[in-house]
Design a protein around this motif. Structure first.
Motif, PDB file in Angstrom:
ATOM      1  N   ILE A 199      14.030  49.667 -27.188  1.00  0.00           N
ATOM      2  CA  ILE A 199      15.233  48.857 -26.976  1.00  0.00           C
ATOM      3  C   ILE A 199      16.330  49.789 -26.457  1.00  0.00           C
ATOM      4  CG2 ILE A 199      17.004  47.443 -28.083  1.00  0.00           C
ATOM      5  CD1 ILE A 199      14.847  46.557 -30.093  1.00  0.00           C
ATOM      6  N   LEU A 200      16.822  49.475 -25.256  1.00  0.00           N
ATOM      7  CA  LEU A 200      17.849  50.295 -24.615  1.00  0.00           C
ATOM      8  C   LEU A 200      18.948  49.417 -24.041  1.00  0.00           C
ATOM      9  CD1 LEU A 200      15.955  52.981 -22.473  1.00  0.00           C
ATOM     10  CD2 LEU A 200      17.423  53.432 -24.415  1.00  0.00           C
ATOM     11  N   ASN A 201      20.157  49.938 -23.966  1.00  0.00           N
ATOM     12  CA  ASN A 201      21.206  49.187 -23.277  1.00  0.00           C
ATOM     13  C   ASN A 201      21.002  49.306 -21.768  1.00  0.00           C
ATOM     14  OD1 ASN A 201      22.501  51.571 -22.264  1.00  0.00           O
ATOM     15  ND2 ASN A 201      23.480  51.847 -24.247  1.00  0.00           N
ATOM     16  N   LYS A 202      21.757  48.521 -21.026  1.00  0.00           N
ATOM     17  CA  LYS A 202      21.546  48.420 -19.585  1.00  0.00           C
ATOM     18  C   LYS A 202      21.757  49.758 -18.872  1.00  0.00           C
ATOM     19  CE  LYS A 202      22.861  44.486 -17.674  1.00  0.00           C
ATOM     20  NZ  LYS A 202      23.694  43.461 -16.989  1.00  0.00           N
ATOM     21  N   TYR A 203      22.774  50.499 -19.276  1.00  0.00           N
ATOM     22  CA  TYR A 203      23.074  51.768 -18.607  1.00  0.00           C
ATOM     23  C   TYR A 203      21.955  52.789 -18.830  1.00  0.00           C
ATOM     24  CZ  TYR A 203      25.249  56.169 -17.308  1.00  0.00           C
ATOM     25  OH  TYR A 203      25.498  57.389 -16.734  1.00  0.00           O
ATOM     26  N   ASP A 204      21.501  52.940 -20.083  1.00  0.00           N
ATOM     27  CA  ASP A 204      20.444  53.914 -20.372  1.00  0.00           C
ATOM     28  C   ASP A 204      19.116  53.498 -19.730  1.00  0.00           C
ATOM     29  OD1 ASP A 204      21.901  55.803 -21.874  1.00  0.00           O
ATOM     30  OD2 ASP A 204      21.889  54.470 -23.604  1.00  0.00           O
ATOM     31  N   THR A 205      18.902  52.196 -19.617  1.00  0.00           N
ATOM     32  CA  THR A 205      17.711  51.697 -18.906  1.00  0.00           C
ATOM     33  C   THR A 205      17.766  52.117 -17.446  1.00  0.00           C
ATOM     34  OG1 THR A 205      17.559  49.775 -20.381  1.00  0.00           O
ATOM     35  CG2 THR A 205      16.414  49.619 -18.280  1.00  0.00           C
ATOM     36  N   LEU A 206      18.942  51.978 -16.850  1.00  0.00           N
ATOM     37  CA  LEU A 206      19.131  52.382 -15.449  1.00  0.00           C
ATOM     38  C   LEU A 206      18.876  53.877 -15.273  1.00  0.00           C
ATOM     39  CD1 LEU A 206      20.086  51.947 -12.539  1.00  0.00           C
ATOM     40  CD2 LEU A 206      22.441  52.061 -13.364  1.00  0.00           C
TER      41      LEU A 206
END
Length: 489
Positions: A199-206
């Motif tokens: 589970i990651l937030n959008k920025y770290d996923t990017l």
């Protein structure tokens, strides 16, 4: 002068001011944002945000860590040139089966065939990395990316092994954990078969995805044993669109393997084939599809099977089952226009009924107050008009009921399909001999199905398949449509 005017207006102005203060006091300052699709018109305002920009220091740090931790094993049996042996197998396959592939209506172009053989040498010859990606979005608003799946095949980890080595990643975006599918497609976001879900937030996923793209498409291609990295997907254009939406920057030039195009070479036909149909066609057992991690993994398995000369020969993948020509751009435009016209005809029919109903009601009102005619005549005419109005309402209600019933049946059919998506089908076998025929004879028990039923199932599958691919940028769509067979410039 101004003071006297202020005094004269003060009662009204004071009243208005008091009412304004009262209403402002009653309104909550920070109204909680609704998560319910039906309360916000089906769209999440956050989903319209511009793609995020990565901080350069974050990207450099992530890639440096990846370079440290990603270390392919040293080459064993250095005197065995496996790449050369596998390339000779592809050359032999090309020599013996070129005439079969040439007859395939989707492989008539010589350059296209040559490109296919070159890719076959690189993939089967264990000289390329396959980077498979699948993205799932919320079915009510496909701008909201809920899951990302990545599966990486690096032949250096299993060069002399019969079992390929995959690195599987499944990410759920923290911002949309409250979103779940289940109405149009199965909700299998919790059923990743390849390990733990991140589970990651959008920025770290990017940052994570951009680091992987840069590492495998730019850095690894400079390695001596790797000639190329392919971006792999099933109908990859939708995933490319979502990557762009997320803010991921793909290299200016890269190659793709699209399994939705590869199955078209073998099965033909006009309609697209889902990943499920592709896996079943290739005899690849599968479960919990529509989980991004699982789909990326299964797409990679399908690619390795499609790009294997032995399986192409044994499954007759070079021959086209349905030689129906591919729909031209004009035919696609005609099909879209026909759907649009059918929808418009329904709307016009409804509007015409409303106009007729309004005219009848106006006519009844006129007859009531028309004193020129006798009461008996007016009564008969009003009675006839009311009968016409009742019949019109009855026809409209009947049509509405039929449409509602059809919608309900389609919804139930989808629901049953979703509920039974992972239930194995059963077949009763009467003898051991028949069982052997069933297991080893691919043509055993083939029944000619009802054509209308098959068409309906294909239509439903196409609706399920198309829900994610609504293009906003015509130029982007045209660019992706003209990618040809396997290569993007």
């Amino acid at each position: 002068m101004s003071q006297s005017n202020e005094k004269e207006l003060s009662p009204k102005s004071n009243f208005r001011k008091a009412m304004k203060e009262r209403t402002q006091h009653q309104k909550p300052k920070n109204k909680p944002r609704s998560r319910n699709n039906h309360q916000n018109g089906g769209y999440n305002r956050r989903s319209n945000q511009q793609p995020k920009t990565i901080k350069q220091e974050d990207l450099i740090l992530a890639i440096a860590h990846l370079q440290e931790s990603y270390t392919p094993p040293p080459t064993i049996f250095p005197r065995v040139d496996l790449n050369k042996v596998l390339e000779s197998v592809v050359n032999e396959y090309q020599y013996n089966y070129e005439k079969v592939l040439k007859l395939n209506p989707r492989m008539t172009d010589k350059n296209q065939r040559q490109k296919f053989y070159n890719d076959l040498k690189k993939i089967y010859g264990k000289k390329s990395i396959l980077f498979s990606i699948d993205i799932e979005a919320w079915e009510m608003n496909t701008k909201e990316i809920t899951e990302i799946g990545i599966s990486i095949y690096d032949p250096r980890f299993s060069k002399f092994s019969n079992i390929p080595h995959f690195q599987n990643i499944h990410i759920k975006l923290k911002e949309y954990l409250h979103r779940s599918n289940g109405k149009f497609v199965p909700n299998h976001s919790e059923n990743f078969i390849g390990g733990k879900t991140i589970i990651l937030n959008k920025y770290d996923t990017l940052v994570l995805i951009q680091s992987l793209i840069n590492f495998f498409f730019l850095h690894q291609q400079s390695e001596p044993m790797i000639e190329k990295t392919y971006l792999v997907g099933h109908d990859i254009r939708g995933d490319i669109k979502w990557l762009n939406q997320l803010g991921v920057k793909l290299p200016p030039q890269y190659d793709i393997i699209d399994t939705s195009l590869l199955i078209k070479i073998s099965k033909g036909g006009k309609n697209p084939y889902s990943l499920k149909s592709t896996l079943d066609f290739l005899n690849i057992p599968n479960v919990f599809l529509h989980n991004a991690g699982n789909d990326a993994y299964y797409t990679l398995l399908a690619t390795l099977k499609f790009m294997d000369p032995f399986f192409r020969i044994s499954l007759n993948l070079d021959e086209c089952e349905d030689i129906t020509p591919i729909l031209t751009k004009e035919e696609i435009a005609e099909k879209k226009e026909a759907k649009k016209q059918a929808k418009l005809a329904k709307q016009q029919l409804k509007q015409a009924d409303n106009v007729r109903q309004a005219k009848i009601e106006l006519e009844i009102e006129k007859k009531i107050f028309d004193m020129k005619e006798s009461p008996e005549v007016r009564f008969q005419e009003i009675k006839k008009l009311k009968e016409d109005s009742a019949k019109l309402k009855e026809d409209s209600a009947k049509r509405k009921e039929e449409n509602a019933k059809a919608r309900k049946e389609r919804a139930q059919k989808r629901k049953d399909k979703i509920l039974n998506s992972n239930i194995a089908s059963l077949i009763e076998i009467k003898s051991a001999v028949e069982a052997f025929s069933f297991v080893f004879d691919p043509n055993f028990g083939i029944v000619v199905e009802n054509e209308n039923l098959v068409e309906e199932e294909e239509e439903e599958e196409q609706k399920e398949y198309e829900y994610a691919y609504e293009y906003e940028d015509d130029e982007d769509e045209e660019r992706i449509e003209t990618i040809g067979y396997l290569h993007i410039d």
